[in-house]
Design a protein around this motif. Structure first.
Motif, mmCIF file in Angstrom:
data_model
loop_
_atom_site.group_PDB
_atom_site.id
_atom_site.type_symbol
_atom_site.label_atom_id
_atom_site.label_comp_id
_atom_site.label_asym_id
_atom_site.label_seq_id
_atom_site.Cartn_x
_atom_site.Cartn_y
_atom_site.Cartn_z
ATOM 1 N N LEU A 692 13.512 38.098 32.923
ATOM 2 C CA LEU A 692 14.211 36.940 33.538
ATOM 3 C C LEU A 692 14.745 37.337 34.807
ATOM 4 C CD1 LEU A 692 15.563 34.278 32.597
ATOM 5 C CD2 LEU A 692 17.606 35.422 31.739
ATOM 6 N N GLN A 693 15.186 38.692 35.116
ATOM 7 C CA GLN A 693 15.621 39.158 36.288
ATOM 8 C C GLN A 693 14.453 39.040 37.324
ATOM 9 O OE1 GLN A 693 18.703 40.372 36.562
ATOM 10 N NE2 GLN A 693 18.294 40.193 38.755
ATOM 11 N N SER A 694 13.190 39.179 36.952
ATOM 12 C CA SER A 694 12.136 39.179 37.795
ATOM 13 C C SER A 694 11.542 37.789 37.904
ATOM 14 C CB SER A 694 10.794 40.355 37.223
ATOM 15 O OG SER A 694 10.398 39.673 36.209
ATOM 16 N N GLY A 695 12.291 36.755 37.319
ATOM 17 C CA GLY A 695 11.629 35.481 37.457
ATOM 18 C C GLY A 695 10.800 34.831 36.710
ATOM 19 N N GLN A 696 10.379 35.628 35.717
ATOM 20 C CA GLN A 696 9.365 35.277 34.811
ATOM 21 C C GLN A 696 9.967 34.606 33.379
ATOM 22 O OE1 GLN A 696 5.810 38.197 34.690
ATOM 23 N NE2 GLN A 696 7.419 39.610 35.680
ATOM 24 N N ARG A 697 10.358 33.459 33.642
ATOM 25 C CA ARG A 697 11.237 32.917 32.385
ATOM 26 C C ARG A 697 10.172 32.680 31.353
ATOM 27 N NH1 ARG A 697 16.062 30.793 33.398
ATOM 28 N NH2 ARG A 697 16.909 31.334 35.613
ATOM 29 N N ASN A 698 9.153 32.258 31.463
ATOM 30 C CA ASN A 698 8.234 31.777 30.212
ATOM 31 C C ASN A 698 8.072 33.245 29.434
ATOM 32 O OD1 ASN A 698 7.664 29.292 30.714
ATOM 33 N ND2 ASN A 698 6.076 29.619 31.882
ATOM 34 N N LEU A 699 7.744 34.157 29.953
ATOM 35 C CA LEU A 699 7.590 35.792 29.254
ATOM 36 C C LEU A 699 8.904 36.085 28.580
ATOM 37 C CD1 LEU A 699 5.139 37.380 31.850
ATOM 38 C CD2 LEU A 699 4.558 36.453 29.636
ATOM 39 N N ALA A 700 10.139 35.623 29.405
ATOM 40 C CA ALA A 700 11.370 35.994 28.788
ATOM 41 C C ALA A 700 11.400 35.517 27.143
ATOM 42 C CB ALA A 700 12.449 35.731 29.566
ATOM 43 N N ILE A 701 11.017 34.041 27.544
ATOM 44 C CA ILE A 701 11.124 33.101 26.165
ATOM 45 C C ILE A 701 10.629 33.697 24.961
ATOM 46 C CG2 ILE A 701 10.855 31.025 25.435
ATOM 47 C CD1 ILE A 701 11.630 29.773 28.007
#
Length: 734
Positions: A692-701
């Motif tokens: 999430l911090q690196s902007g990869q929201r889909n991977l965070a989910i």
């Protein structure tokens, strides 16, 4: 005369009772395998000493008789006394501590044990009964060992240790008894059933010794048996039976040792937990290399104080002062050099070592002198082998109470054979009125001395040891932690106020307890402050008693740092480094305090110094890299880390990279942690935060969904976080 016999019987019974010492394990005392045995031995000796002194006053036949063995033992104790008085820490030299229960006070009790035993056990018959009783106790210890091997009783320290708590203590105990059993076997060689009994007992003792996997004792055993066989062979070459059996023994020993050496790479040896330890022996093997290094350090310490040494129990000062950085792989606080000769050089200097070795010289002298006809050739050979085995064992180990008891008993037996038989006392003359008054005074003095000495030497420290166990106990669930903390402080205060040798270890334990109390959210700030103040004061009091002890200064520095007193912590840590200038762990602590205070320049200087002392030390490499990262020098940190092999970058690096805003590296570290522990839901939460911090929201989910699958109880939290992320918010942090 009747009273003399009563006293004699009581003293003999007490000496036999002492054979039970190895069986004592007191879970209610601090260091249960050590303290219980020592307090039991000391208390009985103190009582027996009073009885014996009274008996010796009444009956000259019970007074000590001179021999070179007696003089050597007395000389060793006198030199130890001088070394204690003029040593670096006389208090510790006299009292030792709970972990060892050694020191001058122990030597004085052992001297009393030798004098009493050599004066009271005055017939071959009683000595044989004594040896049989001791062997009987060794079989009980063996039975306990078999229970450990069957996993019915837990092993305390990794290798078979029975009631001793240490494999090397059990090994030397069985080593002595194996030779004693062989001695009795040959004494009863013409009684076939006894030969079978003794052979079985010796086999049991040999097996337990083998299963301890104690290399020093087993090498000592082989050396002792080789000497025994060689002596028999060369002194009785003309006796065909002895020559044949001695040659067979020598050949068997050479074949066994050579076979293990030649087969050291085979699965038979490598799969054996005992044989593999012997196969691994080399100059570069970890334990061997560290022992050689420690021995070199010991010699450096000896050259500084060559005459009377540093005083008993002060090896820790030498270890710290001459610490070699490559010892980072080993325990950081050695209090023995694991070599009896070097230990005596440190404890009592050259005079102490000469006195110690003179005991063996005179023991061999009395065994082999021409006018001594009381020992047959087999006994001489076996006892010579025993002395060699014991000395070889002690090249790699150190003595403890159980080995001391066996050694001093053996010396008392030799002493018994050094002098002509003593006739029984003549008719006892009735006491005059003056004698009766004097006897009453002597009784009163002895009773008073035994009572006072017993209280201060044994009873008082025993109660302190028990109280320390209580202070370390866990609080019941639901307890008021403020009250628990106050109760513990009161117990520790009672222990230190008692002013026994247990204060040092109590304060060390207080430091550990204080850390848990002051970090607990359930303890009030007022109580935390009380605990912090008390701990610091107690540490300072111990340092005042032992100002040259680097460990105490390190502990105080760490404690002050934890309590937020950074300047005082730095001063204490600098003092610790002054006393032990090459110990990396101290440098880590000091650099950490500098780092917390944002003094990056000093933190870097200390961290680099620790790293340069031995660049093979992975923790020093990682610590230096951490300080570089916090200091803003990430490029140098990467170069330092790249020079390491298989470095595991722990959570400290995650925090460091977060502070440096290197979220790409944070992400990489969390990916590695999830890969190594895929079923850890918390790690997946942290990885989601990094994505999430690196902007990869889909991977965070995706990681949050995986965490929910691992632990269904988290589903509600996971669903909420995912909805927040999809709404464009950042609901989680690492």
């Amino acid at each position: 005369m009747q009273l003399n016999k009563v006293f004699n019987y009581i003293i003999v019974a007490g000496l036999f009772l002492l054979l039970l010492t190895p069986l004592i394990v007191s879970r209610d005392l601090f260091f249960p395998f050590i303290t219980g045995k020592a307090f039991f031995f000391r208390l009985i000796i103190e009582v027996l000493l009073g009885l014996w002194l009274f008996l010796a006053w009444r009956e000259p036949a019970y007074r000590p008789r001179k021999s070179w063995i007696t003089l050597a033992i007395v000389g060793l104790v006198l030199i130890s006394t001088l070394a204690t008085i003029f040593g670096e820490n006389p208090y510790r030299s006299f009292w030792s501590n709970f972990e060892r229960m050694d020191g001058l006070v122990n030597y004085l009790h052992l001297l009393a044990y030798f004098l009493i035993m050599s004066s009271v056990l005055r017939s071959e018959r009683i000595w044989h009964w004594f040896f049989h009783a001791s062997i009987g106790v060794s079989l009980i210890v063996a039975g306990y060992s078999f229970m450990q091997l069957a996993e019915k009783i837990p092993i305390s320290q990794g290798r078979l240790d029975a009631t001793m708590g240490n494999a090397i203590y059990l090994a030397v105990y069985m080593l002595f008894h194996f030779f004693l059993t062989l001695f009795l076997l040959f004494k009863n060689y013409h009684q076939k059933w006894l030969v079978w009994v003794y052979s079985l007992v010796a086999a049991v003792q040999l097996y337990i010794l083998y299963r301890t996997a104690t290399r020093g004792a087993i090498v000592g055993l082989v050396a002792g048996l080789l000497v025994t066989c060689a002596v028999l062979l060369f002194t009785r070459w003309s006796d065909q039976k002895i020559r044949r059996n001695s040659l067979a023994g020598l050949i068997a020993l050479v074949v066994i040792v050579g076979g293990v050496f030649l087969a050291r790479e085979t699965s038979f040896v490598q799969d054996s937990p005992v044989l593999s330890r012997f196969a691994s022996i080399s100059a570069t093997e970890g334990t061997t290399e560290s022992r050689l290094t420690i021995w070199q350090m010991s010699l450096q310490g000896f050259t500084e104080r060559p005459v009377l040494g540093w005083g008993p129990e002060n090896y820790n000062l030498v270890f710290n002062k001459y610490y070699e950085p490559k010892l980072w792989r080993q325990e950081q606080w050695f209090d023995r050099s694991h070599n009896i000769f070097l230990d005596w050089l440190i404890d009592a200097g050259a005079l102490g070592l000469l006195a110690y070795l003179s005991i063996f010289v005179f023991a061999l002298y009395y065994l082999w002198r021409e006018k001594q006809n009381k020992f047959d050739i087999v006994t001489k050979s076996l006892f010579t082998g025993l002395l060699v085995a014991y000395l070889v064992n002690n090249i790699f180990a150190f003595d403890n109470l159980t080995s001391y008891l066996l050694f001093f008993s053996f010396l008392a037996y030799l002493h018994f054979h050094t002098l002509p038989a003593q006739s029984e006392s003549k008719v006892f003359k009735p006491l005059t009125e003056g004698d009766k008054i004097l006897q009453g005074i002597i009784i009163a003095v002895l009773v008073g001395a035994v009572s006072v000495g017993g209280y201060y030497l044994t009873i008082k420290p025993l109660t302190v040891s028990a109280k320390l166990i209580t202070a370390l106990g866990q609080a019941p669930n639901g307890s008021n932690l403020d009250e628990v903390a106050k109760m513990k402080l009161e117990l520790f205060k009672q222990i230190t106020d008692a002013k026994t040798f247990g204060s040092r270890e109590a304060v060390e334990q207080l430091v550990g307890q204080a850390g848990g109390i002051t970090s607990s959210a359930q303890v009030s700030n007022q109580v935390k402050q009380l605990v912090a103040n008390t701990t610091v004061l107690q540490m300072q009091a111990e340092i005042a008693k032992a100002p040259q002890d680097a460990k105490l200064h390190l502990m105080l520095g760490a404690t002050l740092s934890n309590f937020g007193q950074k300047e005082l912590a730095i001063a204490s840590l600098l003092k610790a480094l002054e006393l032990s200038p090459k110990k990396q762990t101290m440098m880590f602590q000091l650099a950490g305090v500098y780092l917390e205070g944002k003094d990056f320049k000093k933190a870097l200087e200390v961290a680099e110094q620790a790293f340069r002392l031995d660049e093979n030390f992975s923790e020093a490499r990682k610590f230096y890299a951490l300080v570089l990262i916090y200091s803003g020098n990430q490029k140098s940190a990467e170069q330092i880390l790249a020079g390491g092999v298989d470095l595991d970058l722990d959570d400290r690096f995650i925090n460091a990279y977060v502070s440096a805003q290197r979220y790409d590296l944070v992400l990489k570290l969390w990916q590695n942690k999830v890969k190594s522990e895929p079923a850890n839901a918390q790690n997946r939460f942290s990885l989601a935060a990094a994505y999430l911090q690196s902007g990869q929201r889909n991977l965070a989910i995706q990681e949050l969904q995986s965490a929910g699958e691992i632990d269904p109880k988290l589903k509600a939290s996971v669903d909420h976080l995912i909805s927040e992320i999809r709404a464009g918010r950042n609901p989680i942090t690492q």
